[in-house]
Structure formats: C-alpha cells, structure tokens
Design a protein around this motif. Structure first.
Motif, PDB file in Angstrom:
ATOM      1  N   MET A   1       1.926   3.557  12.513  1.00 25.65           N
ATOM      2  CA  MET A   1       1.829   2.281  11.829  1.00 25.65           C
ATOM      3  C   MET A   1       0.669   2.276  10.832  1.00 25.65           C
ATOM      4  O   MET A   1       0.782   1.708   9.768  1.00 25.65           O
ATOM      5  N   THR A   2      -0.431   2.934  11.210  1.00 26.40           N
ATOM      6  CA  THR A   2      -1.579   2.990  10.313  1.00 26.40           C
ATOM      7  C   THR A   2      -1.252   3.785   9.060  1.00 26.40           C
ATOM      8  O   THR A   2      -1.730   3.463   7.975  1.00 26.40           O
ATOM      9  N   VAL A   3      -0.396   4.801   9.207  1.00 27.73           N
ATOM     10  CA  VAL A   3      -0.003   5.600   8.048  1.00 27.73           C
ATOM     11  C   VAL A   3       0.740   4.730   7.042  1.00 27.73           C
ATOM     12  O   VAL A   3       0.491   4.803   5.830  1.00 27.73           O
ATOM     13  N   LEU A   4       1.637   3.902   7.525  1.00 30.03           N
ATOM     14  CA  LEU A   4       2.382   3.025   6.626  1.00 30.03           C
ATOM     15  C   LEU A   4       1.469   2.012   5.947  1.00 30.03           C
ATOM     16  O   LEU A   4       1.642   1.707   4.760  1.00 30.03           O
ATOM     17  N   LYS A   5       0.485   1.504   6.673  1.00 29.02           N
ATOM     18  CA  LYS A   5      -0.473   0.577   6.069  1.00 29.02           C
ATOM     19  C   LYS A   5      -1.296   1.274   5.002  1.00 29.02           C
ATOM     20  O   LYS A   5      -1.562   0.711   3.938  1.00 29.02           O
ATOM     21  N   GLY A   6      -1.703   2.523   5.272  1.00 31.37           N
ATOM     22  CA  GLY A   6      -2.461   3.285   4.285  1.00 31.37           C
ATOM     23  C   GLY A   6      -1.646   3.584   3.043  1.00 31.37           C
ATOM     24  O   GLY A   6      -2.135   3.471   1.918  1.00 31.37           O
ATOM     25  N   LEU A   7      -0.381   3.962   3.227  1.00 29.16           N
ATOM     26  CA  LEU A   7       0.483   4.231   2.070  1.00 29.16           C
ATOM     27  C   LEU A   7       0.770   2.956   1.280  1.00 29.16           C
ATOM     28  O   LEU A   7       0.833   2.986   0.048  1.00 29.16           O
ATOM     29  N   ARG A   8       0.916   1.844   1.993  1.00 30.06           N
ATOM     30  CA  ARG A   8       1.124   0.570   1.304  1.00 30.06           C
ATOM     31  C   ARG A   8      -0.123   0.186   0.499  1.00 30.06           C
ATOM     32  O   ARG A   8      -0.023  -0.274  -0.635  1.00 30.06           O
ATOM     33  N   GLU A   9      -1.301   0.406   1.091  1.00 25.57           N
ATOM     34  CA  GLU A   9      -2.544   0.129   0.371  1.00 25.57           C
ATOM     35  C   GLU A   9      -2.673   1.028  -0.855  1.00 25.57           C
ATOM     36  O   GLU A   9      -3.065   0.573  -1.933  1.00 25.57           O
ATOM     37  N   ALA A  10      -2.307   2.302  -0.715  1.00 27.17           N
ATOM     38  CA  ALA A  10      -2.365   3.229  -1.847  1.00 27.17           C
ATOM     39  C   ALA A  10      -1.403   2.794  -2.949  1.00 27.17           C
ATOM     40  O   ALA A  10      -1.744   2.842  -4.135  1.00 27.17           O
ATOM     41  N   LEU A  11      -0.210   2.345  -2.568  1.00 25.68           N
ATOM     42  CA  LEU A  11       0.757   1.891  -3.562  1.00 25.68           C
ATOM     43  C   LEU A  11       0.254   0.661  -4.302  1.00 25.68           C
ATOM     44  O   LEU A  11       0.376   0.566  -5.528  1.00 25.68           O
ATOM     45  N   VAL A  12      -0.337  -0.271  -3.567  1.00 33.03           N
ATOM     46  CA  VAL A  12      -0.881  -1.483  -4.205  1.00 33.03           C
ATOM     47  C   VAL A  12      -2.012  -1.120  -5.168  1.00 33.03           C
ATOM     48  O   VAL A  12      -2.057  -1.604  -6.306  1.00 33.03           O
ATOM     49  N   LEU A  13      -2.923  -0.246  -4.729  1.00 31.41           N
ATOM     50  CA  LEU A  13      -4.019   0.172  -5.606  1.00 31.41           C
ATOM     51  C   LEU A  13      -3.500   0.904  -6.833  1.00 31.41           C
ATOM     52  O   LEU A  13      -3.994   0.711  -7.948  1.00 31.41           O
ATOM     53  N   PHE A  14      -2.472   1.753  -6.649  1.00 31.33           N
ATOM     54  CA  PHE A  14      -1.889   2.493  -7.764  1.00 31.33           C
ATOM     55  C   PHE A  14      -1.267   1.548  -8.782  1.00 31.33           C
ATOM     56  O   PHE A  14      -1.488   1.677  -9.982  1.00 31.33           O
ATOM     57  N   VAL A  15      -0.499   0.573  -8.301  1.00 39.10           N
ATOM     58  CA  VAL A  15       0.165  -0.370  -9.210  1.00 39.10           C
ATOM     59  C   VAL A  15      -0.854  -1.239  -9.930  1.00 39.10           C
ATOM     60  O   VAL A  15      -0.742  -1.473 -11.142  1.00 39.10           O
ATOM     61  N   ILE A  16      -1.872  -1.702  -9.215  1.00 38.03           N
ATOM     62  CA  ILE A  16      -2.917  -2.519  -9.859  1.00 38.03           C
ATOM     63  C   ILE A  16      -3.635  -1.712 -10.931  1.00 38.03           C
ATOM     64  O   ILE A  16      -3.849  -2.200 -12.049  1.00 38.03           O
TER      65      ILE A  16
END
Length: 108
Positions: A1-16
């Motif tokens: 679950m933490t991996v998915l949260k980390g990837l989601r955070e990375a995606l948000v940072l990338f898009v921003i």
C-alpha cells in the motif's frame, strides 16, 4: 500500500512540475520568442536536475553540520513528516529523472 502511495505522490509531483514548467516556458517564449517545445525541453531538464539534487532536505541541513558537531550531536536525520512518502532517492528516480528524460526527448 505504501508503494502505491509513493507512486501516486510521484505522479502528482511530476504533473505539478510539468504544468509549472510549461507555464514558465510559455512566458519565456512570449517574452523572447523561439520555439515552445525546445524551451519546454530545456526547462524540464533544468527543473528535473534541480529536483534530483534537492529532492530531500540534505542541502538545507549542511549549514547546521558544524554547529551540531560542536555540541557533539549527530547530523539530522530525515523524518517522514508532512505526509511525504518519497525520500530523496524516490524524488530523484520517480520525478527528477523522468523530467530530464522527457526534456531530452523534446529537445532531440
């Protein structure tokens, strides 16, 4: 679950980062002219490199190393506060490096 949260955070940072760099590149083209895609690629490389180097708080802690060692204290350790999942390595691998790769692909 933490991996998915980390990837989601990375995606948000990338898009921003991508959106903000696109806005800056648009302003750069409006002010001085030139091709938008080339300017966007160059700006992505610069921002990706900066995020890769400063993705964690290591550079901001360097100034306190002397004072902490004078009092016999160990260097500060990064804590997972503020809701961040990614460490500096994660920010480099999943945000900074992809920004640089996309920038290189846009320039070439």
């Amino acid at each position: 679950m933490t991996v998915l949260k980390g990837l989601r955070e990375a995606l948000v940072l990338f898009v921003i980062a991508l959106v903000l760099v696109a806005i800056v590149a648009g302003i750069w083209v409006a002010v001085s002219g030139g091709e938008f895609v080339t300017r966007l690629g160059f700006a992505l490389i610069v921002v990706g490199a900066l995020l890769g180097v400063t993705g964690d708080l290591t550079l901001s802690r360097v100034g306190m190393l002397g004072a902490r060692s004078a009092f016999g204290l160990a260097p500060e350790q990064e804590t997972g506060g503020g809701g961040r999942i990614l460490t500096g390595v994660g920010v480099f691998l999943f945000v900074g490096l992809p920004l640089v790769v996309v920038g290189v692909l846009l320039i070439s």
